[in-house]
Structure formats: structure tokens, C-alpha cells
Design a protein around this motif. Sequence first.
Motif, PDB file in Angstrom:
ATOM      1  N   ARG A   1       0.851  -1.180   0.000  1.00 26.52           N
ATOM      2  CA  ARG A   1       0.000   0.000   0.000  1.00 26.52           C
ATOM      3  C   ARG A   1       0.889   1.233   0.000  1.00 26.52           C
ATOM      4  O   ARG A   1       2.011   1.214   0.533  1.00 26.52           O
TER       5      ARG A   1
ATOM      6  N   SER B   1       4.887  -6.123   3.913  1.00 25.89           N
ATOM      7  CA  SER B   1       5.046  -7.162   4.928  1.00 25.89           C
ATOM      8  C   SER B   1       6.375  -7.860   4.712  1.00 25.89           C
ATOM      9  O   SER B   1       6.683  -8.280   3.581  1.00 25.89           O
TER      10      SER B   1
ATOM     11  N   GLY C   1       2.368  -6.611  10.603  1.00 24.48           N
ATOM     12  CA  GLY C   1       1.212  -6.875   9.752  1.00 24.48           C
ATOM     13  C   GLY C   1       0.504  -5.660   9.232  1.00 24.48           C
ATOM     14  O   GLY C   1      -0.721  -5.544   9.367  1.00 24.48           O
TER      15      GLY C   1
ATOM     16  N   ARG D   1      -1.565  -3.142   6.922  1.00 25.94           N
ATOM     17  CA  ARG D   1      -2.601  -3.402   5.922  1.00 25.94           C
ATOM     18  C   ARG D   1      -2.829  -2.227   4.973  1.00 25.94           C
ATOM     19  O   ARG D   1      -3.159  -2.401   3.819  1.00 25.94           O
ATOM     20  N   ASP D   2      -2.705  -1.001   5.477  1.00 23.93           N
ATOM     21  CA  ASP D   2      -2.967   0.160   4.630  1.00 23.93           C
ATOM     22  C   ASP D   2      -2.292   1.377   5.231  1.00 23.93           C
ATOM     23  O   ASP D   2      -1.894   1.380   6.407  1.00 23.93           O
TER      24      ASP D   2
ATOM     25  N   GLU E   1      -1.162  -4.314  13.218  1.00 24.93           N
ATOM     26  CA  GLU E   1      -1.474  -5.036  14.437  1.00 24.93           C
ATOM     27  C   GLU E   1      -0.722  -4.429  15.619  1.00 24.93           C
ATOM     28  O   GLU E   1       0.315  -3.791  15.461  1.00 24.93           O
TER      29      GLU E   1
ATOM     30  N   PHE F   1      -5.838  -5.607  15.799  1.00 26.19           N
ATOM     31  CA  PHE F   1      -5.719  -4.615  14.731  1.00 26.19           C
ATOM     32  C   PHE F   1      -6.112  -3.232  15.234  1.00 26.19           C
ATOM     33  O   PHE F   1      -6.966  -3.095  16.120  1.00 26.19           O
TER      34      PHE F   1
ATOM     35  N   GLU G   1      -9.993  -7.032  11.611  1.00 24.95           N
ATOM     36  CA  GLU G   1      -9.006  -6.879  10.552  1.00 24.95           C
ATOM     37  C   GLU G   1      -9.371  -5.726   9.629  1.00 24.95           C
ATOM     38  O   GLU G   1     -10.514  -5.606   9.186  1.00 24.95           O
TER      39      GLU G   1
ATOM     40  N   HIS H   1      -9.086  -3.566   6.153  1.00 22.02           N
ATOM     41  CA  HIS H   1      -8.745  -3.662   4.744  1.00 22.02           C
ATOM     42  C   HIS H   1      -8.332  -2.319   4.149  1.00 22.02           C
ATOM     43  O   HIS H   1      -7.477  -2.259   3.277  1.00 22.02           O
ATOM     44  N   LYS H   2      -8.976  -1.241   4.623  1.00 22.79           N
ATOM     45  CA  LYS H   2      -8.728   0.056   3.988  1.00 22.79           C
ATOM     46  C   LYS H   2      -9.004   1.190   4.960  1.00 22.79           C
ATOM     47  O   LYS H   2      -9.910   1.112   5.793  1.00 22.79           O
TER      48      LYS H   2
ATOM     49  N   GLY I   1     -13.435  -3.088   7.201  1.00 21.35           N
ATOM     50  CA  GLY I   1     -12.808  -4.352   7.561  1.00 21.35           C
ATOM     51  C   GLY I   1     -13.800  -5.375   8.046  1.00 21.35           C
ATOM     52  O   GLY I   1     -15.016  -5.231   7.877  1.00 21.35           O
TER      53      GLY I   1
ATOM     54  N   TYR J   1     -13.735  -3.918   0.896  1.00 22.47           N
ATOM     55  CA  TYR J   1     -12.308  -3.846   0.637  1.00 22.47           C
ATOM     56  C   TYR J   1     -11.815  -2.421   0.435  1.00 22.47           C
ATOM     57  O   TYR J   1     -10.610  -2.180   0.438  1.00 22.47           O
TER      58      TYR J   1
END
Length: 800
Positions: free
Chosen positions: A537, A550, A575, A577-578, A591, A596, A620, A622-623, A635, A668
Motif C-alpha cells: 500500500r 510485509s 502486519g 494493511r494500509d 497489528e 488490529f 481486521e 482492509h482500507k 474491515g 475492501y
Amino acid sequence: MHISGRIRRCRQTSGTSISRWRRSLVDSQNKVHAPCGSTAASQWFFPMKNYFSVKRYGRKKGANEGRICMSKRFRLVLATHFVLLCLFCNNSIAHAACEPHFTPIVGTLSVESVNGLAVSGDYAYLTTWYGLTIVDVSTPASPVQASSLEGIGSCYGVAVSGSYAYLASESYGLFIVDVSNPEAPVLAGSLATPAYQVAVSGAYAYVVGSAWLQVVDVSNPASPVIVGSADLPDWPNDVAVSGSYAYVAVGLTGLCILDVSAPASPSIVGSIDTLHLASGVAIDDSYVYVADGYAGLVIIDVSLPAVPFIAGTVAAGLPFDTATDVAVNGDIAFVTSYYAGLQIVDITSPVESFVIGSAPVQSSFPASYVAWDGDYAYVVAYGYEENFLVVDVSDPLSPHMISYHSTLGPAYGIDVSGNYAYVAEEWEGVEILDISDPAAPEIVGGVDTPGRATELIVSGNFAYVADGWGGGLQVLDVTNPSTPHIEGSVATPGLAVDIALSGNYAYVADSTSLLVVDVSSPQSPFIAGSLDISALRVAASGSYVYVVGSPTGLRVVDCSNPAAPVVAGMVELSGPRDVEVQGSYVYVAAEETGNFGVHVVDVSNPSAPYIVGWVGAQGEIHKIELADSCAYIAGNSYTYSPFLQVIEISDPAFPISLGSFSNGITSYDVAVSASHAYLAHYAFGISVVQLCPELFRINLEAPADLAVLSQPPTFSWTASGGTNNAFAVDVSASAGFTKYWSTYENLHQIITETSWAMSPAVWDMIPAGARLYWRVRGADLDVAPLDIITSDEVWSFTKE
């Protein structure tokens, strides 16, 4: 129930009842002044005649008898109107994101295997597989189990009347429990008849089970007796009683209405096939509210029980969501559904009912039953963990879904620009939707890109698409959204999964590298530089690019020399994600000790970034999308329930979670524009969430209707919804408002409060003994296009 003084039934007026209607500001202005040559205008006591001069012309066939000529004064007024109109328009198109208010879940409790729910006073009565559990809800934030009565078998429906609770057990019959002391319930009596649901009215209990309704005399709780019964066409799911009628939700058959005025001989007098599966039923006045499975809430007019008809419907949430139960409190209906949790519906006008709020049920099982009392709604979900929820509905206006659009492919990425949403749909390329009416998105164009579109960003007349394997970066010309086309492209060596823009450069996260692409010529973009780094990302601001991968965490990349980007600083995170950037802060979804959340990183010194804040997420991520002072997170929760969480970031060091919304489909990506969030779902669709309610109702308060006044009045009203409201007070000699005087058109005022005091100068223009009518118009200036509504009522007053 008190709803902050803002939701209420329309009060009837002695004159013409004016229903809620909408029109544009321009149309509103066109209807303000009477024609100059009309007698009514010249006799009207306000000085409107001073704004016009009239010239008469000889009659010609097909020509107007008179023409209006502008005096100098009117030209000044017109210019002022133009300035005010610009003020309205400029505010409305600012698209500043609102800060949503959430309907909070204030208390939870785990109760094993709940099958039914009723609330009375300070106690909730829950039927379970084992009998009855009584919960003390006197402190809504801390519900506690008060007692239980077990050993009587699995029970389903429950009703409470006076000092008794009535339990329906399909296997064991009807149980009557003395709950005069909720801390120590005692079985008072029972009746061996298979029962699924029960309602109580007076001395009778109305029990449904199998395919029948039975009327049971419970005047002696120790010895209940069946006094009458009637066959039903199908298995009943719920029953409600009002007056001389019982209303039964009969699954796929719909609603059956039974006359129970003679308890010994109840009989079906009317029925109607609802749209899907009638599961729950509630009655209020002459309307029955049915939780009808896929059809959502179905509202049925039963003023003539023999000929009921559907007066209105409200979708439960998503397509194929399932409404399970309903409770009604005055102007509000509470509807539970599998995916959307608790939906709050304004039913002031049953024909035009609509969702005004929601509360997600973060459970691994769907919401099943609902009851209300005072300012709280009580919800039961199937399952074992925190499945009894107390929801504060004192202010029910909260985020809720207003539309859903099925896409051709799985929606991975979404961006909004102006009146259009651009959706990246993997192998289906990019789809463009007209969202000028967010409640009804329409597809207007699309492009089948060569790869698998996963993310995109729109700037000016171009959309820049991260197009996966084989697609690289695609540049689309979207000058005409109905005929978009590929303007240029550049192949990338890896998997293009994300993209950011800054100046003349696009920064592509290409999985194993960061690519700097010169897009100064959209027709011929080219890779100007690259950096071997894990890139999943990316976000950009100025000459700095923020990359997460990652397991490398956050990297701050200096791209001041596009040909040779270098890592300037880093923060190790687990971890990620964005990533998004706003000002001197970067927001990273990652995380923290197994959970999260969003890390806030100060990047004012790019070579030494450091974490200044953190806030947990519901699962979790996603964005992340940033809009003004809020971060929007899409998420899945830890119980696999999708969510949209809103976090206030006005103080980056102390981010605060405001609440969350759930519609049951994994999101997402998310884009935010003004008062709407647009969610991209992998399950082939996008949904539109109303973050902040637009102004949808105005109710008059004072002076009271038919008041006789001796001095200038102060007009006051209430407004439901809206984040930046403006109002006008209109006064007319006619209840129909064919001609009227207005604080907006005549005084050139935009009222931002919910009151306005008439000046003595205006008051003196009103003749003694005159009866005048008044109303209020309003608009939310943060809504584009501007939408004008009028008050539900027209009231009158008389000057002494």
C-alpha cells in the motif's frame, strides 16, 4: 418515547394539511412573488408592490396581457438574491465530510440459547432452551441476570402482562409465571398445548402453534383454559393483539387477521400475502408492521380488517438481508435483520417510511428479536457471547445504508469525484457510476482494462488504475464518464496493487518494488525511478511517499529525485494493511499485540518518524480513508462481521473511535464524500451509507396554531437531520401559499437557528384582525444538489 424532541407525529391543522415535499431553490424562488399586475399583490400589505413597476401593452393573440419590468430597487433585490443563491450553492458543493453520530450499544450480556424477548419496566424476560431468564436492565450500561426459572423445557415466545409472564413452549405448552418478584419467579400455572408464540390482552392469552390460534382464558393463572380456536393456513411465527383483532404472521402466507371479539369463536376476517416470509408482527393504530424476511419491513393498513392492503415497505438492508422481528414505538419502528443488525425506521408517514439509523450487532449470529422501553431498544442475537444488547435510541439518527448497486465484478477499489464513483472490479476493469442521487446509483460507463483492476485514484479528467498482473498502470480519460477510454499505460515488472498521486507523478505499489511513474503526459507515462522494497500500500504527499509492506512496516521514501528514490525513515510495525497521510501525520492500519488498529505516525521529520497515537479497530482492517477530522476504516470484525468504523483524528495523538456501521458484506475499500460513504464489496457490489442524516423534517412549535397575538411573535420550530441547516419563515394570507412574504426572499436573511423573531417594523405592516398562515422552509447546505423541504404543518395566527 422521547427522541430528543426531533421526531414526532405531524400535528393536524385546522386548515389545509401540507405534506412533506421537496423542490429546488430556483423553483422555490420562481413561486415567491405574485404577478405585479394582480389585484391580490397590490392589496397585499407587505411592500412587494414597491419592487415592481408594470407596463401594459395592447393585446395580441398569444401574447401576455402584461409584462413585468424591473425597477432599480428590484434589480438590487435580484442581485441580492443572486448573492444569497451563490452562498447556498457554494456551501452545498463544499463536500466537507460530516462527523457522524452513532446509535450506541451501551450494554451487553451473554445469555445462553435465547429464543424470545419481552421487556417490562426495569426487567427483560428472555426465553431459553431451559426456561426463563430475567435480566435487570435498570442500569442499561450494566445489565445483570436477576433470576431464572429452569426445568420447564425449551420455550420460545414470551409476553408480560401485569405480574405474570406467559411462556410458549412448543413441546410442553403454555406456562404462566408469577414475576411479581422478578428476583424469585414462581410457576403459577400451565396448559398442555403446543405453543410457539403468545400475546396477552386482558383476561385472555392468544397462543399460536402448529397451524392454529387458540384463545386461552387466564383470568385464573393457576388454571388456564382454552375457550376457542381457529385454524391458520400455515405455520405461524408471531402474534399481536389490539382491540377485537389478533394479527398473525403466517410465514410465506403473509398476515392473517382474526376477529377475537367473541373469544369462544375466533375467525379469520382478512388476510394479505406479504412479499416474502412474515416473521414478526407489531400493531400501532390502524397499521400493522411485519418483519417480512427478504422484503424487509412491510407496513399494512388494517383500518378495514376485511380488506388490508400494503401501505409501504422499507428494505431490511442489503439485497437478500432478512428482517426477523419488529417493535414499534410511536413514530419509530425497530427492525432486526440478519446482517444489518438493528435498523431504525421513521414511520411518521407509513406510506413514505425510511431508515434513519442503525446499530450493528457484532455477533457471529444474526439479530433475531427486538423490544423497546423508553429510550432503549433491546436486541437478542442467536449465539452465546454478548447476545443480549441494550441500545440507546434516544437520538436514533445514525449511519445507515441507503442504496446498493451490483457490480459486474468483485469491487476492490473505489474513488469518488464530483457526481461520479469509479470502481475497480478486477477482471471487469473499471465501472463508472452516476451518484448525483446517492440513493439510486446508475452505471454510465466503463472500461475493460487488460489486467485485474484492484485500486484507482481520480484526478481531474483522468483515472489512474493499478491493474495487477499484466496491466501495470492504466491511465483512463474520464472527461466524459459515459465514454471513458484508455489514454495511456505503462507495464510494471510485478503486481500493481495500489497507487498514489502527487504532482506529476504516480507512485505504484508493485508488490516487490515502489515505482515512480511520470504522468505529466497521460498519453505516454513512463517509469522514472524505482526502489526495491516490499510495497503493498502507498500514500504520497509532496515529494515523500509512505509505503507499507510485509513484514517491513512503514517506510518513508524521499522522491525529491524521482530517478533515485531513497528510504529516509522507517517505523517497524507488525502486519501492516494500509496507509494514508494527512498533513504531518501518517495513519497505518496494523497489528498491536495481536489486535488490529490504527497507528498514528508523526512524519514532520521524515528521517525520524515516530508513533504518537494508536486506536483499536473492531477487527481486521482492509482500507483506511481520511476525510477532514475523521478516519474511516473498512474491515471484518473478530466475529467475521463486516464493519465501517469511524475514528475522530482531530487530535492525532488521541484518536477516538466514534462508532461503527455494519451491513453484512465484506468491504475492501471506502471513499467518503460529504455526508456519504461508498463501500466497495468483494461480493460484486457497492453500497452507499448515509453518514449524517440530511434535513428531512421540519415541525412547527410556536406560536401555537390559531394563536391570537398582541405583539410581534417569535417563531420556533424543530428540525430533524442536517448538519449545516438554513431556514426561511414564510407568511401568507392564504393557506395554499400562492403568494407569500419570506425572510429569505424579502429580508434577504438566511436563518441558521430554529427560531426567528419578527421585528416591530414588519409587525406594524400587518392590519389588525388579519389572519395569517406561516410555515418554514429549510435546506442542509452541506448537501449537493441543494434540497429544499417545507414544514409538515401550516399554522395560522391572528393579530389582535
